[in-house]
Motif scaffolding. Structure first.
Motif, PDB file in Angstrom:
ATOM      1  N   SER A 156      15.512   7.500   7.749  1.00 50.48           N
ATOM      2  CA  SER A 156      15.781   6.099   8.106  1.00 50.48           C
ATOM      3  C   SER A 156      17.092   6.029   8.898  1.00 50.48           C
ATOM      4  O   SER A 156      18.161   6.331   8.366  1.00 50.48           O
ATOM      5  CB  SER A 156      15.856   5.275   6.827  1.00 50.48           C
ATOM      6  OG  SER A 156      16.308   3.985   7.112  1.00 50.48           O
ATOM      7  N   TYR A 157      16.975   5.640  10.148  1.00 53.83           N
ATOM      8  CA  TYR A 157      18.119   5.715  11.077  1.00 53.83           C
ATOM      9  C   TYR A 157      18.374   4.389  11.761  1.00 53.83           C
ATOM     10  O   TYR A 157      17.432   3.702  12.153  1.00 53.83           O
ATOM     11  CB  TYR A 157      17.845   6.774  12.161  1.00 53.83           C
ATOM     12  CG  TYR A 157      17.474   8.113  11.591  1.00 53.83           C
ATOM     13  CD1 TYR A 157      18.446   8.988  11.147  1.00 53.83           C
ATOM     14  CD2 TYR A 157      16.132   8.473  11.452  1.00 53.83           C
ATOM     15  CE1 TYR A 157      18.104  10.207  10.603  1.00 53.83           C
ATOM     16  CE2 TYR A 157      15.781   9.698  10.901  1.00 53.83           C
ATOM     17  CZ  TYR A 157      16.771  10.556  10.472  1.00 53.83           C
ATOM     18  OH  TYR A 157      16.426  11.757   9.928  1.00 53.83           O
ATOM     19  N   LYS A 158      19.655   4.071  11.900  1.00 49.40           N
ATOM     20  CA  LYS A 158      20.013   2.907  12.709  1.00 49.40           C
ATOM     21  C   LYS A 158      20.873   3.447  13.859  1.00 49.40           C
ATOM     22  O   LYS A 158      21.942   4.029  13.614  1.00 49.40           O
ATOM     23  CB  LYS A 158      20.818   1.939  11.840  1.00 49.40           C
ATOM     24  CG  LYS A 158      21.194   0.650  12.532  1.00 49.40           C
ATOM     25  CD  LYS A 158      22.045  -0.196  11.552  1.00 49.40           C
ATOM     26  CE  LYS A 158      22.749  -1.335  12.241  1.00 49.40           C
ATOM     27  NZ  LYS A 158      21.917  -2.483  12.478  1.00 49.40           N
ATOM     28  N   ILE A 159      20.403   3.258  15.077  1.00 45.02           N
ATOM     29  CA  ILE A 159      21.168   3.753  16.235  1.00 45.02           C
ATOM     30  C   ILE A 159      22.234   2.717  16.598  1.00 45.02           C
ATOM     31  O   ILE A 159      21.913   1.584  16.952  1.00 45.02           O
ATOM     32  CB  ILE A 159      20.250   4.023  17.441  1.00 45.02           C
ATOM     33  CG1 ILE A 159      19.199   5.070  17.053  1.00 45.02           C
ATOM     34  CG2 ILE A 159      21.056   4.507  18.646  1.00 45.02           C
ATOM     35  CD1 ILE A 159      18.113   5.265  18.078  1.00 45.02           C
ATOM     36  N   LEU A 160      23.497   3.114  16.467  1.00 49.36           N
ATOM     37  CA  LEU A 160      24.591   2.184  16.774  1.00 49.36           C
ATOM     38  C   LEU A 160      24.876   2.197  18.275  1.00 49.36           C
ATOM     39  O   LEU A 160      25.165   1.158  18.858  1.00 49.36           O
ATOM     40  CB  LEU A 160      25.865   2.563  16.008  1.00 49.36           C
ATOM     41  CG  LEU A 160      25.747   2.710  14.485  1.00 49.36           C
ATOM     42  CD1 LEU A 160      27.124   2.884  13.869  1.00 49.36           C
ATOM     43  CD2 LEU A 160      25.058   1.497  13.882  1.00 49.36           C
ATOM     44  N   GLY A 161      24.838   3.381  18.869  1.00 45.39           N
ATOM     45  CA  GLY A 161      25.144   3.455  20.293  1.00 45.39           C
ATOM     46  C   GLY A 161      24.570   4.713  20.902  1.00 45.39           C
ATOM     47  O   GLY A 161      24.236   5.668  20.197  1.00 45.39           O
ATOM     48  N   LYS A 162      24.421   4.676  22.221  1.00 44.95           N
ATOM     49  CA  LYS A 162      23.983   5.883  22.929  1.00 44.95           C
ATOM     50  C   LYS A 162      24.544   5.881  24.339  1.00 44.95           C
ATOM     51  O   LYS A 162      25.154   4.893  24.760  1.00 44.95           O
ATOM     52  CB  LYS A 162      22.479   6.049  22.910  1.00 44.95           C
ATOM     53  CG  LYS A 162      21.664   4.867  23.335  1.00 44.95           C
ATOM     54  CD  LYS A 162      20.200   5.245  23.176  1.00 44.95           C
ATOM     55  CE  LYS A 162      19.322   4.038  23.017  1.00 44.95           C
ATOM     56  NZ  LYS A 162      17.944   4.349  22.790  1.00 44.95           N
ATOM     57  N   THR A 163      24.304   6.964  25.061  1.00 44.11           N
ATOM     58  CA  THR A 163      24.878   7.026  26.401  1.00 44.11           C
ATOM     59  C   THR A 163      24.070   6.174  27.377  1.00 44.11           C
ATOM     60  O   THR A 163      22.854   6.071  27.271  1.00 44.11           O
ATOM     61  CB  THR A 163      24.981   8.480  26.914  1.00 44.11           C
ATOM     62  OG1 THR A 163      25.599   8.442  28.203  1.00 44.11           O
ATOM     63  CG2 THR A 163      23.632   9.157  27.010  1.00 44.11           C
ATOM     64  N   LYS A 164      24.794   5.572  28.299  1.00 42.70           N
ATOM     65  CA  LYS A 164      24.145   4.732  29.312  1.00 42.70           C
ATOM     66  C   LYS A 164      23.769   5.565  30.524  1.00 42.70           C
ATOM     67  O   LYS A 164      23.067   5.103  31.412  1.00 42.70           O
ATOM     68  CB  LYS A 164      25.109   3.614  29.748  1.00 42.70           C
ATOM     69  CG  LYS A 164      25.372   2.608  28.652  1.00 42.70           C
ATOM     70  CD  LYS A 164      24.126   1.759  28.415  1.00 42.70           C
ATOM     71  CE  LYS A 164      24.291   0.795  27.262  1.00 42.70           C
ATOM     72  NZ  LYS A 164      22.997   0.320  26.753  1.00 42.70           N
ATOM     73  N   ASP A 165      24.308   6.779  30.612  1.00 46.31           N
ATOM     74  CA  ASP A 165      23.981   7.615  31.775  1.00 46.31           C
ATOM     75  C   ASP A 165      23.837   9.080  31.359  1.00 46.31           C
ATOM     76  O   ASP A 165      22.865   9.444  30.728  1.00 46.31           O
ATOM     77  CB  ASP A 165      25.011   7.410  32.904  1.00 46.31           C
ATOM     78  CG  ASP A 165      26.445   7.262  32.380  1.00 46.31           C
ATOM     79  OD1 ASP A 165      26.919   8.194  31.714  1.00 46.31           O
ATOM     80  OD2 ASP A 165      27.078   6.223  32.636  1.00 46.31           O
ATOM     81  N   ASP A 166      24.826   9.914  31.673  1.00 48.38           N
ATOM     82  CA  ASP A 166      24.718  11.341  31.325  1.00 48.38           C
ATOM     83  C   ASP A 166      24.934  11.554  29.831  1.00 48.38           C
ATOM     84  O   ASP A 166      25.702  10.837  29.199  1.00 48.38           O
ATOM     85  CB  ASP A 166      25.819  12.137  32.055  1.00 48.38           C
ATOM     86  CG  ASP A 166      25.589  12.197  33.554  1.00 48.38           C
ATOM     87  OD1 ASP A 166      24.504  11.789  34.000  1.00 48.38           O
ATOM     88  OD2 ASP A 166      26.495  12.662  34.277  1.00 48.38           O
ATOM     89  N   ALA A 167      24.293  12.579  29.288  1.00 51.10           N
ATOM     90  CA  ALA A 167      24.596  12.994  27.914  1.00 51.10           C
ATOM     91  C   ALA A 167      25.896  13.803  27.960  1.00 51.10           C
ATOM     92  O   ALA A 167      26.277  14.317  29.022  1.00 51.10           O
ATOM     93  CB  ALA A 167      23.464  13.847  27.373  1.00 51.10           C
ATOM     94  N   ALA A 168      26.561  13.918  26.822  1.00 50.19           N
ATOM     95  CA  ALA A 168      27.838  14.640  26.777  1.00 50.19           C
ATOM     96  C   ALA A 168      27.668  16.087  27.276  1.00 50.19           C
ATOM     97  O   ALA A 168      28.446  16.567  28.112  1.00 50.19           O
ATOM     98  CB  ALA A 168      28.401  14.618  25.366  1.00 50.19           C
TER      99      ALA A 168
END
Ligand code: KG4
Ligand code: ZN
Length: 342
Positions: A156-168
Motif C-alpha cells: 500500500s503506497y502513497k506517492i508524495l512526489g516524483k520527477t517532472k523530467d529526468d530521473a536522478a
C-alpha cells in the motif's frame, strides 16, 4: 499447534539490462541471487539499446534461473510460487521474464505473481533490515524513476512526489557522458567526486512550482552542460572532479531536503532509500546525517540490492503472496505500470 510453513519464491527480473533470478524464503531470506549484467554490451552505445537487451535476456534467462535454483539448493518441486517483474520497464525486455515465469508456473502448477518493479526496489530494504516494517518513507532513485513514496503498509503506497523530467540516475548518466566518463555514469561520478570540491561550482537546486515533494533534474543537467560548454568556448580547462562533486551535491541536497520534508509532514520515524542511485556514497552520507539529526531511523540496501536484481522481486512477491494476490495466465508486460496499480 502447526508450525507456519516456509514460503519459497522463485523470482525473475528482466525489465531493463539485467537478467536476474533469485530464490527467496519468507520474503527476507535470500537463498540465491543471480544477476547477469549486460552493461558491457550497452556501454558501446552509451546507454541501453532495447532490442539488444531483449535478445540478451532470451539468451541468458534459462541459465540464470538454473543458476539461482542450484545455488539455493532447491528444485522446482520446493518452490511455492513464481514472481516476476511485469512493469514498468522496456516492453521487449519485460516480456522475456513474464513469458518465462508463466511457462514455469504453468508447467509446475504454481501460483504466478506479477510484481511492480518499483515495489521490488522498495522491498529490497526488507532483506537486510529484518526489523523494518511499514509505515515508512521511501525515496526511490533509479535510472528510470525518482519517487518519494509513503509505504503505508505492505503493498500500500502513497506517492508524495516524483520527477517532472529526468530521473536522478538519468541525470547522473547524462552528466557523466558530458564529462567523458562513459556509461553507466552514476558509479563513475560517485568515484570521481571523491577527489573534487562539492562547493566549487554552484549548480541550481530546482524546486517544482507549488509542490514540495516533486523533483526536476533537467535544469541541473543543463547547467552542467552550459558550464562545460562555457569553459570550452573560453578555452579554459575545467576540473572534472569539481564538476562531478558539485553536480552530485546539487542532486543529493534536493533529494535529502524533500525526504526530510516528507518524514516531518507525515510524522514518520523511518526513512529508506532504494534504486541504483541509493548506492551513491554522498547521498547515503547526507541522508544518514539528516536522519540522525532528527532522530529518524535510516535504512538502505547493500549496493548489490540497490541496482536491479530479482531478490527484491522475491521480497515484494512474498508479501503479495501472503495477501492472496495472484496473477492470471493472461499476465502481460505493462511498460508504464503505475505504482499501486495492478
Ligand atoms: O535501479 P537501477 O539499477 O535501474 C533502474 O531501474 O533504472 O538504477 C540504475 C541507475 C543508473 O542511472 C546508474 O547510473 C545509477 O543507477 N547508479 C548510481 C550509482 N550506482 C548506480 N548513481 C549514482 N551513484 C552511484 N553510486
Ligand atoms: Zn530498477
Amino acid at each position: 499447534m502447526s508450525e507456519k510453513k516456509d514460503i519459497t519464491i522463485l523470482a525473475i527480473e528482466s525489465s531493463c539490462d539485467e537478467t536476474a533470478a533469485a530464490v527467496v524464503r519468507n520474503g527476507r531470506e535470500v537463498l540465491s541471487n543471480i544477476i547477469s549484467s549486460q552493461i558491457d554490451l550497452h556501454k558501446l552505445y552509451g546507454g541501453v539499446v532495447p532490442e539488444i537487451a531483449s535478445r540478451k535476456h532470451i539468451e541468458k534467462i534459462n541459465q540464470v534461473i538454473e543458476g539461482a535454483l542450484v545455488e539455493s539448493g532447491c528444485t522446482l518441486d520446493e518452490i511455492d510460487a513464481v514472481a516476476v517483474t511485469y512493469g514498468p520497464g522496456l516492453v521487449g525486455a519485460l516480456l522475456v521474464g513474464v513469458a518465462e515465469a508463466k511457462a514455469i508456473a504453468y508447467a509446475k502448477n504454481l501460483p504466478l505473481i506479477g510484481v511492480h518493479h518499483i515495489e521490488g526496489h522498495i522491498s529490497a530494504n526488507y532483506i537486510e533490515n529484518k526489523e523494518l516494517e511499514p509505515p515508512f518513507l521511501c525515496l526511490v532513485v533509479s535510472g528510470g524513476h525518482t519517487h518519494l513514496v509513503c509505504v503505508e503498509d505492505y503493498g500500500s503506497y502513497k506517492i508524495l512526489g516524483k520527477t517532472k523530467d529526468d530521473a536522478a540516475g538519468e541525470a547522473f548518466d547524462k552528466v557523466a557522458r558530458a564529462i567523458g566518463l562513459g556509461y553507466p555514469g552514476g558509479p563513475k561520478i560517485d568515484k570521481l567526486a571523491k577527489e573534487g570540491n562539492p562547493d566549487a561550482i554552484e549548480f541550481p537546486r530546482a524546486h517544482v512550482g507549488d509542490s514540495v515533494y516533486d523533483f526536476s533534474f533537467s535544469g541541473v543537467k543543463s547547467a552542467v552542460l552550459n558550464y562545460i560548454n562555457g569553459c570550452r568556448m573560453k578555452q579554459i580547462e575545467y576540473n572534472r572532479a569539481d564538476v562531478a562533486a558539485s553536480f552530485q551535491k546539487a542532486v543529493t541536497d534536493v533529494l535529502v531536503d524533500h525526504a526530510m520534508i516528507g518524514v516531518e509532514n507525515y510524522g514518520l520515524k523511518k526513512l529508506a532509500i532504494a534504486g541504483g542511485v541509493a548506492s551513491n556514497s554522498a547521498l547515503r552520507a547526507a541522508m544518514s546525517q539528516a536522519c540522525q539529526e532528527r532522530g529518524i531511523e535510516f535504512y538502505h540496501p547493500s549496493p548489490i540490492l540497490c541496482t536491479d536484481n530479482a531478490a527484491m522481486i522475491g521480497a515484494a512477491g512474498y508479501y503479495d503472496y501472503i495477501h492472496g494476490i495472484r496473477s492470471g495466465w493472461d499476465l502481460n508486460a505493462v511498460p508504464n505500470l503505475k505504482l499501486g496499480e495492478r
